[in-house]
Scaffold this motif. Structure first.
Motif, PDB file in Angstrom:
ATOM      1  N   LEU A 155      12.376  -9.327  -8.976  1.00 26.68           N
ATOM      2  CA  LEU A 155      12.600  -9.691  -7.580  1.00 26.68           C
ATOM      3  C   LEU A 155      11.301  -9.763  -6.790  1.00 26.68           C
ATOM      4  CD1 LEU A 155      15.772  -7.577  -6.676  1.00 26.68           C
ATOM      5  CD2 LEU A 155      15.604 -10.064  -6.752  1.00 26.68           C
ATOM      6  N   ILE A 156      10.367  -8.861  -7.073  1.00 26.03           N
ATOM      7  CA  ILE A 156       9.135  -8.827  -6.280  1.00 26.03           C
ATOM      8  C   ILE A 156       7.976  -9.576  -6.925  1.00 26.03           C
ATOM      9  CG2 ILE A 156       9.782  -6.638  -5.207  1.00 26.03           C
ATOM     10  CD1 ILE A 156       7.610  -5.296  -6.950  1.00 26.03           C
ATOM     11  N   SER A 157       8.111  -9.932  -8.199  1.00 25.96           N
ATOM     12  CA  SER A 157       6.960 -10.490  -8.924  1.00 25.96           C
ATOM     13  C   SER A 157       6.418 -11.788  -8.342  1.00 25.96           C
ATOM     14  CB  SER A 157       7.303 -10.678 -10.402  1.00 25.96           C
ATOM     15  OG  SER A 157       8.336 -11.620 -10.556  1.00 25.96           O
ATOM     16  N   GLY A 158       7.262 -12.597  -7.739  1.00 27.45           N
ATOM     17  CA  GLY A 158       6.799 -13.863  -7.190  1.00 27.45           C
ATOM     18  C   GLY A 158       6.307 -13.774  -5.756  1.00 27.45           C
ATOM     19  N   ARG A 159       6.296 -12.590  -5.203  1.00 24.32           N
ATOM     20  CA  ARG A 159       5.900 -12.391  -3.812  1.00 24.32           C
ATOM     21  C   ARG A 159       4.385 -12.249  -3.678  1.00 24.32           C
ATOM     22  NH1 ARG A 159      10.098 -13.545  -0.416  1.00 24.32           N
ATOM     23  NH2 ARG A 159      12.011 -12.943  -1.442  1.00 24.32           N
ATOM     24  N   SER A 160       3.901 -12.470  -2.489  1.00 26.54           N
ATOM     25  CA  SER A 160       2.466 -12.311  -2.220  1.00 26.54           C
ATOM     26  C   SER A 160       2.113 -10.832  -2.186  1.00 26.54           C
ATOM     27  CB  SER A 160       2.110 -12.943  -0.876  1.00 26.54           C
ATOM     28  OG  SER A 160       2.634 -12.148   0.184  1.00 26.54           O
ATOM     29  N   THR A 161       0.823 -10.544  -2.259  1.00 27.78           N
ATOM     30  CA  THR A 161       0.361  -9.154  -2.202  1.00 27.78           C
ATOM     31  C   THR A 161       0.781  -8.507  -0.890  1.00 27.78           C
ATOM     32  OG1 THR A 161      -1.518  -9.667  -3.624  1.00 27.78           O
ATOM     33  CG2 THR A 161      -1.682  -7.661  -2.300  1.00 27.78           C
ATOM     34  N   ASN A 162       0.665  -9.225   0.206  1.00 28.84           N
ATOM     35  CA  ASN A 162       1.068  -8.670   1.505  1.00 28.84           C
ATOM     36  C   ASN A 162       2.559  -8.340   1.534  1.00 28.84           C
ATOM     37  OD1 ASN A 162      -1.499  -8.808   2.563  1.00 28.84           O
ATOM     38  ND2 ASN A 162      -1.178 -10.761   3.579  1.00 28.84           N
ATOM     39  N   GLU A 163       3.381  -9.227   0.966  1.00 29.26           N
ATOM     40  CA  GLU A 163       4.818  -8.969   0.921  1.00 29.26           C
ATOM     41  C   GLU A 163       5.133  -7.761   0.039  1.00 29.26           C
ATOM     42  OE1 GLU A 163       6.860 -13.336   1.533  1.00 29.26           O
ATOM     43  OE2 GLU A 163       5.915 -12.915  -0.405  1.00 29.26           O
ATOM     44  N   ILE A 164       4.458  -7.647  -1.097  1.00 32.45           N
ATOM     45  CA  ILE A 164       4.676  -6.501  -1.991  1.00 32.45           C
ATOM     46  C   ILE A 164       4.284  -5.211  -1.291  1.00 32.45           C
ATOM     47  CG2 ILE A 164       3.945  -5.386  -4.144  1.00 32.45           C
ATOM     48  CD1 ILE A 164       3.751  -8.255  -5.340  1.00 32.45           C
ATOM     49  N   GLU A 165       3.163  -5.230  -0.578  1.00 31.49           N
ATOM     50  CA  GLU A 165       2.739  -4.032   0.168  1.00 31.49           C
ATOM     51  C   GLU A 165       3.764  -3.672   1.238  1.00 31.49           C
ATOM     52  OE1 GLU A 165      -1.173  -5.192   1.440  1.00 31.49           O
ATOM     53  OE2 GLU A 165      -2.086  -4.590  -0.469  1.00 31.49           O
ATOM     54  N   ALA A 166       4.317  -4.667   1.920  1.00 31.20           N
ATOM     55  CA  ALA A 166       5.332  -4.401   2.946  1.00 31.20           C
ATOM     56  C   ALA A 166       6.597  -3.829   2.309  1.00 31.20           C
ATOM     57  CB  ALA A 166       5.664  -5.685   3.712  1.00 31.20           C
ATOM     58  N   LEU A 167       7.005  -4.396   1.180  1.00 29.66           N
ATOM     59  CA  LEU A 167       8.187  -3.880   0.478  1.00 29.66           C
ATOM     60  C   LEU A 167       7.956  -2.456  -0.021  1.00 29.66           C
ATOM     61  CD1 LEU A 167       9.162  -7.099  -1.494  1.00 29.66           C
ATOM     62  CD2 LEU A 167      10.518  -5.994   0.298  1.00 29.66           C
ATOM     63  N   THR A 168       6.755  -2.167  -0.474  1.00 33.94           N
ATOM     64  CA  THR A 168       6.422  -0.812  -0.925  1.00 33.94           C
ATOM     65  C   THR A 168       6.530   0.168   0.230  1.00 33.94           C
ATOM     66  OG1 THR A 168       4.988  -1.679  -2.660  1.00 33.94           O
ATOM     67  CG2 THR A 168       4.626   0.613  -1.999  1.00 33.94           C
ATOM     68  N   LYS A 169       6.023  -0.224   1.388  1.00 35.56           N
ATOM     69  CA  LYS A 169       6.103   0.639   2.571  1.00 35.56           C
ATOM     70  C   LYS A 169       7.562   0.906   2.942  1.00 35.56           C
ATOM     71  CE  LYS A 169       4.661   1.033   7.372  1.00 35.56           C
ATOM     72  NZ  LYS A 169       4.045   0.381   8.515  1.00 35.56           N
ATOM     73  N   ILE A 170       8.367  -0.136   2.918  1.00 33.66           N
ATOM     74  CA  ILE A 170       9.796   0.014   3.231  1.00 33.66           C
ATOM     75  C   ILE A 170      10.465   0.942   2.213  1.00 33.66           C
ATOM     76  CG2 ILE A 170      12.011  -1.213   3.276  1.00 33.66           C
ATOM     77  CD1 ILE A 170      10.365  -3.638   4.433  1.00 33.66           C
ATOM     78  N   ASN A 171      10.165   0.736   0.935  1.00 36.45           N
ATOM     79  CA  ASN A 171      10.744   1.587  -0.113  1.00 36.45           C
ATOM     80  C   ASN A 171      10.358   3.048   0.089  1.00 36.45           C
ATOM     81  OD1 ASN A 171      12.190  -0.354  -1.490  1.00 36.45           O
ATOM     82  ND2 ASN A 171      10.531  -0.822  -2.901  1.00 36.45           N
ATOM     83  N   ARG A 172       9.104   3.294   0.431  1.00 43.04           N
ATOM     84  CA  ARG A 172       8.662   4.677   0.669  1.00 43.04           C
ATOM     85  C   ARG A 172       9.445   5.311   1.814  1.00 43.04           C
ATOM     86  NH1 ARG A 172       2.728   3.074  -0.175  1.00 43.04           N
ATOM     87  NH2 ARG A 172       2.378   3.683  -2.330  1.00 43.04           N
ATOM     88  N   GLU A 173       9.652   4.541   2.891  1.00 51.18           N
ATOM     89  CA  GLU A 173      10.394   5.055   4.041  1.00 51.18           C
ATOM     90  C   GLU A 173      11.856   5.343   3.673  1.00 51.18           C
ATOM     91  OE1 GLU A 173       9.775   2.265   7.232  1.00 51.18           O
ATOM     92  OE2 GLU A 173       7.617   2.686   7.301  1.00 51.18           O
ATOM     93  N   VAL A 174      12.454   4.457   2.905  1.00 52.20           N
ATOM     94  CA  VAL A 174      13.837   4.656   2.468  1.00 52.20           C
ATOM     95  C   VAL A 174      13.928   5.895   1.576  1.00 52.20           C
ATOM     96  CG1 VAL A 174      15.702   3.696   1.036  1.00 52.20           C
ATOM     97  CG2 VAL A 174      14.540   2.242   2.722  1.00 52.20           C
ATOM     98  N   MET A 175      12.999   6.027   0.634  1.00 50.85           N
ATOM     99  CA  MET A 175      13.020   7.185  -0.270  1.00 50.85           C
ATOM    100  C   MET A 175      12.775   8.489   0.494  1.00 50.85           C
ATOM    101  SD  MET A 175      11.438   5.770  -3.864  1.00 50.85           S
ATOM    102  CE  MET A 175       9.928   5.181  -3.188  1.00 50.85           C
ATOM    103  N   ALA A 176      11.897   8.462   1.474  1.00 47.47           N
ATOM    104  CA  ALA A 176      11.653   9.664   2.275  1.00 47.47           C
ATOM    105  C   ALA A 176      12.919  10.047   3.040  1.00 47.47           C
ATOM    106  CB  ALA A 176      10.493   9.423   3.246  1.00 47.47           C
ATOM    107  N   THR A 177      13.629   9.070   3.560  1.00 48.72           N
ATOM    108  CA  THR A 177      14.892   9.332   4.256  1.00 48.72           C
ATOM    109  C   THR A 177      15.924   9.908   3.293  1.00 48.72           C
ATOM    110  OG1 THR A 177      14.451   7.542   5.822  1.00 48.72           O
ATOM    111  CG2 THR A 177      16.750   8.281   5.618  1.00 48.72           C
ATOM    112  N   LEU A 178      16.011   9.330   2.088  1.00 52.13           N
ATOM    113  CA  LEU A 178      16.942   9.847   1.079  1.00 52.13           C
ATOM    114  C   LEU A 178      16.587  11.280   0.689  1.00 52.13           C
ATOM    115  CD1 LEU A 178      17.323   6.738  -1.270  1.00 52.13           C
ATOM    116  CD2 LEU A 178      19.047   7.675   0.282  1.00 52.13           C
ATOM    117  N   ASP A 179      15.305  11.528   0.466  1.00 49.39           N
ATOM    118  CA  ASP A 179      14.862  12.878   0.104  1.00 49.39           C
ATOM    119  C   ASP A 179      15.170  13.871   1.217  1.00 49.39           C
ATOM    120  OD1 ASP A 179      13.948  11.892  -2.305  1.00 49.39           O
ATOM    121  OD2 ASP A 179      11.828  11.852  -1.702  1.00 49.39           O
ATOM    122  N   SER A 180      14.951  13.471   2.443  1.00 52.13           N
ATOM    123  CA  SER A 180      15.221  14.326   3.592  1.00 52.13           C
ATOM    124  C   SER A 180      16.721  14.621   3.693  1.00 52.13           C
ATOM    125  CB  SER A 180      14.728  13.654   4.871  1.00 52.13           C
ATOM    126  OG  SER A 180      15.094  14.405   5.997  1.00 52.13           O
TER     127      SER A 180
END
Length: 116
Positions: free
Chosen positions: A84-109
């Motif tokens: 899903l992410i392989s065809g995305r630009s580096t900026n898009e991948i970085e944005a998706l990574t940031k979103i994933n981190r926020e979601v995981m932090a919320t789940l962990d909390s």
């Protein structure tokens, strides 16, 4: 299972995770669809150049082709995420990574609150 069969099986897994037919992979890799079938079955002893075309078509790191060890649902989910992410630009991948981190932090909390 020998190496051509293992690589072929892995290519099939990655192709299916991407939702592609053999014809779609063949087109993306500039190969014939019947050749892809032979590769996936392990009937073809493919060259490194051909393997490189397939890897480029998937837009994945080369080492992903050799990840045979884990055939669980977790591996399939990770493969799907990677495609899903392989065809995305580096900026898009970085944005998706940031979103994933926020979601995981919320789940962990949330899990920590449930443990109380």
């Amino acid at each position: 299972m020998n190496l051509p069969e293992s690589v072929g099986s892995r290519i099939r897994e990655l192709r299916k995770a991407k939702g592609w037919t053999q014809e779609q992979l063949a087109e993306a890799a500039s190969l014939h669809y019947s050749y892809i079938g032979g590769v996936e079955r392990g009937d073809r002893n493919i060259s490194l150049e051909t393997l490189e075309k397939i890897i480029a078509a998937f837009q994945i790191p080369a080492e992903e082709i050799f990840r045979f060890e884990d055939h669980t649902n977790r591996r399939k989910a990770l493969d799907e995420h990677m495609t899903l992410i392989s065809g995305r630009s580096t900026n898009e991948i970085e944005a998706l990574t940031k979103i994933n981190r926020e979601v995981m932090a919320t789940l962990d909390s949330s899990e920590k609150k449930d443990d109380r």
